[in-house]
Design an enzyme around this catalytic site. Structure first.
Site, PDB file in Angstrom:
ATOM      1  N   ASP A  16       0.863  -1.183   0.000  1.00 44.68           N
ATOM      2  CA  ASP A  16       0.000   0.000   0.000  1.00 44.68           C
ATOM      3  C   ASP A  16       0.899   1.231   0.000  1.00 44.68           C
ATOM      4  OD1 ASP A  16      -1.646   2.111   0.669  1.00 44.68           O
ATOM      5  OD2 ASP A  16      -2.577   1.104   2.381  1.00 44.68           O
ATOM      6  N   ILE A  17       0.782   2.045  -1.031  1.00 45.19           N
ATOM      7  CA  ILE A  17       1.694   3.198  -1.188  1.00 45.19           C
ATOM      8  C   ILE A  17       1.528   4.216  -0.061  1.00 45.19           C
ATOM      9  CG2 ILE A  17       0.237   4.678  -2.662  1.00 45.19           C
ATOM     10  CD1 ILE A  17       2.803   5.111  -4.405  1.00 45.19           C
ATOM     11  N   GLY A  38      -9.798   3.734  -6.006  1.00 46.86           N
ATOM     12  CA  GLY A  38      -8.461   3.163  -6.141  1.00 46.86           C
ATOM     13  C   GLY A  38      -7.439   3.839  -5.243  1.00 46.86           C
ATOM     14  N   VAL A  39      -6.254   4.048  -5.798  1.00 48.49           N
ATOM     15  CA  VAL A  39      -5.161   4.602  -5.010  1.00 48.49           C
ATOM     16  C   VAL A  39      -5.459   6.052  -4.604  1.00 48.49           C
ATOM     17  CG1 VAL A  39      -3.731   5.365  -6.970  1.00 48.49           C
ATOM     18  CG2 VAL A  39      -2.645   4.662  -4.833  1.00 48.49           C
ATOM     19  N   ASP A  40      -6.193   6.757  -5.453  1.00 52.18           N
ATOM     20  CA  ASP A  40      -6.603   8.140  -5.170  1.00 52.18           C
ATOM     21  C   ASP A  40      -7.409   8.192  -3.866  1.00 52.18           C
ATOM     22  OD1 ASP A  40      -7.050  10.824  -5.535  1.00 52.18           O
ATOM     23  OD2 ASP A  40      -8.336  10.615  -7.297  1.00 52.18           O
ATOM     24  N   SER A 127      -2.692   4.327 -14.118  1.00 54.16           N
ATOM     25  CA  SER A 127      -3.621   3.962 -15.215  1.00 54.16           C
ATOM     26  C   SER A 127      -3.962   2.473 -15.305  1.00 54.16           C
ATOM     27  CB  SER A 127      -3.111   4.426 -16.601  1.00 54.16           C
ATOM     28  OG  SER A 127      -3.362   5.798 -16.795  1.00 54.16           O
ATOM     29  N   GLY A 129      -5.502   0.554 -13.193  1.00 54.12           N
ATOM     30  CA  GLY A 129      -6.700   0.133 -12.460  1.00 54.12           C
ATOM     31  C   GLY A 129      -7.938   0.506 -13.261  1.00 54.12           C
ATOM     32  N   TYR A 131      -8.542   2.952 -15.095  1.00 54.76           N
ATOM     33  CA  TYR A 131      -8.290   3.500 -16.434  1.00 54.76           C
ATOM     34  C   TYR A 131      -7.901   2.444 -17.468  1.00 54.76           C
ATOM     35  CZ  TYR A 131      -8.886   8.376 -14.963  1.00 54.76           C
ATOM     36  OH  TYR A 131      -9.403   9.572 -14.528  1.00 54.76           O
TER      37      TYR A 131
HETATM   38  P1  ADP Z   1      -6.185   4.619 -12.528  1.00 57.86           P
HETATM   39  O1  ADP Z   1      -7.493   5.350 -12.580  1.00 57.86           O
HETATM   40  O2  ADP Z   1      -5.009   5.498 -12.898  1.00 57.86           O
HETATM   41  O3  ADP Z   1      -6.205   3.327 -13.264  1.00 57.86           O
HETATM   42  P2  ADP Z   1      -6.389   3.204  -9.967  1.00 57.86           P
HETATM   43  O4  ADP Z   1      -6.258   3.782  -8.601  1.00 57.86           O
HETATM   44  O5  ADP Z   1      -7.688   2.591 -10.332  1.00 57.86           O
HETATM   45  O6  ADP Z   1      -5.947   4.377 -10.963  1.00 57.86           O
HETATM   46  O7  ADP Z   1      -5.275   2.121 -10.176  1.00 57.86           O
HETATM   47  C1  ADP Z   1      -3.918   2.390 -10.354  1.00 57.86           C
HETATM   48  C2  ADP Z   1      -3.105   1.310  -9.683  1.00 57.86           C
HETATM   49  O8  ADP Z   1      -3.037   1.566  -8.274  1.00 57.86           O
HETATM   50  C3  ADP Z   1      -3.693  -0.091  -9.820  1.00 57.86           C
HETATM   51  O9  ADP Z   1      -2.650  -0.982 -10.192  1.00 57.86           O
HETATM   52  C4  ADP Z   1      -4.205  -0.407  -8.424  1.00 57.86           C
HETATM   53  O10 ADP Z   1      -4.131  -1.799  -8.136  1.00 57.86           O
HETATM   54  C5  ADP Z   1      -3.227   0.362  -7.579  1.00 57.86           C
HETATM   55  N1  ADP Z   1      -3.639   0.671  -6.197  1.00 57.86           N
HETATM   56  C6  ADP Z   1      -4.865   0.743  -5.647  1.00 57.86           C
HETATM   57  N2  ADP Z   1      -4.792   1.060  -4.335  1.00 57.86           N
HETATM   58  C7  ADP Z   1      -3.466   1.200  -4.046  1.00 57.86           C
HETATM   59  C8  ADP Z   1      -2.701   1.501  -2.874  1.00 57.86           C
HETATM   60  N3  ADP Z   1      -3.297   1.761  -1.709  1.00 57.86           N
HETATM   61  N4  ADP Z   1      -1.347   1.541  -2.972  1.00 57.86           N
HETATM   62  C9  ADP Z   1      -0.721   1.307  -4.151  1.00 57.86           C
HETATM   63  N5  ADP Z   1      -1.376   1.018  -5.277  1.00 57.86           N
HETATM   64  C10 ADP Z   1      -2.721   0.964  -5.238  1.00 57.86           C
END
Ligand code: ADP
Length: 186
Positions: A16-17, A38-40, A127, A129, A131
């Protein structure tokens, strides 16, 4: 695993970032800068409302963030000092400028982080996830962009140089793809 390219340590980690200790965490944001899934969502939840507050100010000033560009805010309660919000491309057919836009996300994030004084930066797999960017192609673009950028930087003046670039992979497939790239002799 770890590798040094052009004098910069590249770390590959799974997790988890929001828990990663670094100076600048990159967020895969959307152009509104108002948060999403997602990560956002994870970054805004863990970092608290201070991040969104600064995103709103940037939005009022410049109307958000374009695909391939990046903006910097505080990291709120996160262990990092900054969040670099970059907007990845939505994947269509691979012939609509996606690769250039994705590479630009990495380059603009590195530029903005370096300008803010960060010496360490951590990237999620932008991108790949919601996207829908194919993970193998996205990893290749990310790796190429980082290699090219670090090569360009080290041949310049050598000051304010990044020490560490981390790829923080949330899923196993991305970790495997990045491992293969880092192990490749090039
Ligand atoms: P996008 O809209 O750019 O595709 P997402 O957040 O849906 O963004 O996904 C981008 C990447 O981040 C995916 O590979 C997803 O698995 C990953 N991700 C989701 N949550 C976390 C987290 N807490 N830490 C790191 N990576 C994450």
């Amino acid at each position: 695993m770890e590798k040094t390219i052009n004098g910069v340590r590249v770390n590959l980690v799974r997790g988890d970032i929001t828990r990663y200790e670094t100076d600048a965490i990159v967020n895969a944001a959307n152009s509104s800068l108002l948060g999403g899934g997602g990560v956002d969502g994870a970054i805004h939840r863990a970092g608290g409302p201070a991040i969104l507050e600064e995103c709103r100010k940037i939005r009022n000033r410049q109307g958000g963030c374009e695909t391939g560009d990046a903006v910097v805010t505080t990291a709120g309660r996160l262990p990092a000092k900054f969040v670099v919000h970059t907007v990845g491309p939505v994947y269509r057919d691979g012939r609509s400028g996606e690769e250039e836009q994705l590479k630009s996300c990495y380059v603009r994030s590195l530029e903005e982080a370096a300008a803010a004084g960060a010496r360490k930066i951590a990237f999620p797999n932008i991108s790949t996830g919601i996207y829908g960017y194919p993970k193998d192609k996205a990893a290749e673009a990310a790796w190429t962009a980082v290699q090219d950028w670090t090569a360009g930087r080290s041949s310049e003046d050598g000051e304010t140089f990044l020490e560490e670039i981390a790829f923080v992979c949330y899923d196993e497939e991305n970790e495997r793809l990045y491992r293969r790239l880092l192990e490749r002799k090039d």
